[in-house]
Design a protein around this motif. Sequence first.
Motif, PDB file in Angstrom:
ATOM      1  N   ASP A  58       0.848  -1.189   0.000  1.00 17.77           N
ATOM      2  CA  ASP A  58       0.000   0.000   0.000  1.00 17.77           C
ATOM      3  C   ASP A  58       0.888   1.244   0.000  1.00 17.77           C
ATOM      4  N   PRO A  59       0.737   2.106  -1.003  1.00 15.33           N
ATOM      5  CA  PRO A  59       1.636   3.266  -1.109  1.00 15.33           C
ATOM      6  C   PRO A  59       1.445   4.304  -0.009  1.00 15.33           C
ATOM      7  N   THR A  60       0.315   4.302   0.672  1.00 11.44           N
ATOM      8  CA  THR A  60       0.064   5.314   1.700  1.00 11.44           C
ATOM      9  C   THR A  60       0.588   4.916   3.076  1.00 11.44           C
ATOM     10  N   LEU A  61       0.928   3.640   3.259  1.00 12.42           N
ATOM     11  CA  LEU A  61       1.377   3.160   4.569  1.00 12.42           C
ATOM     12  C   LEU A  61       2.881   2.937   4.589  1.00 12.42           C
ATOM     13  N   LYS A  62       3.486   3.197   5.727  1.00  9.61           N
ATOM     14  CA  LYS A  62       4.897   2.888   5.922  1.00  9.61           C
ATOM     15  C   LYS A  62       4.953   1.572   6.696  1.00  9.61           C
ATOM     16  N   ASN A  86      -4.349   6.189   8.311  1.00 11.09           N
ATOM     17  CA  ASN A  86      -3.412   5.069   8.176  1.00 11.09           C
ATOM     18  C   ASN A  86      -3.820   3.903   9.069  1.00 11.09           C
ATOM     19  N   ARG A  89      -6.819   2.285   7.367  1.00 11.41           N
ATOM     20  CA  ARG A  89      -6.391   1.571   6.146  1.00 11.41           C
ATOM     21  C   ARG A  89      -5.702   0.255   6.498  1.00 11.41           C
TER      22      ARG A  89
END
Length: 110
Positions: A58-62, A86, A89
Motif C-alpha cells: 500500500d503506497p500510503t502506509l509505511k 493510516n 487503512r
Amino acid sequence: MILHPTLTTTSRRLGLACAFTLSLLLGACAATQRTEGTGEYVDDTAITTKVKAAIFNDPTLKSAEINVETFKGRVQLSGFVSSQGNVDRAVRLAREVKGVTAVTDDMRLK
C-alpha cells in the motif's frame, strides 16, 4: 509355541511405555487456548506474511511502522503511525486477508 512368562510381561511393559511416550509427544503438538498446534502456527505465519505484504504494497502506509502478530487467526496490529486514516487503512487491509478471523488495533498516532 509357549512364550516365556517374563517375555510376555516385558513385552506388555514395553508396549505401555511406547504408548505413554507417544501420547506425550502427540499431546505436545495439540493446541490449547494459549498455545498453537503445529498446523495453526504455520497458518498464522502465512496470515502474518500476507498482512505484512498487503501493508507493504500500500503506497500510503509505511510498513516499517506497523507490527503484525497473529494467533489462531486473530491479527494484532501495533506501532506508531502518522494519521487515523493510516490506522483505518491498515485494519481494513488486514481484515481482507483470507484466514483472518479478527483484527485488534493497538496502533498509536505519532
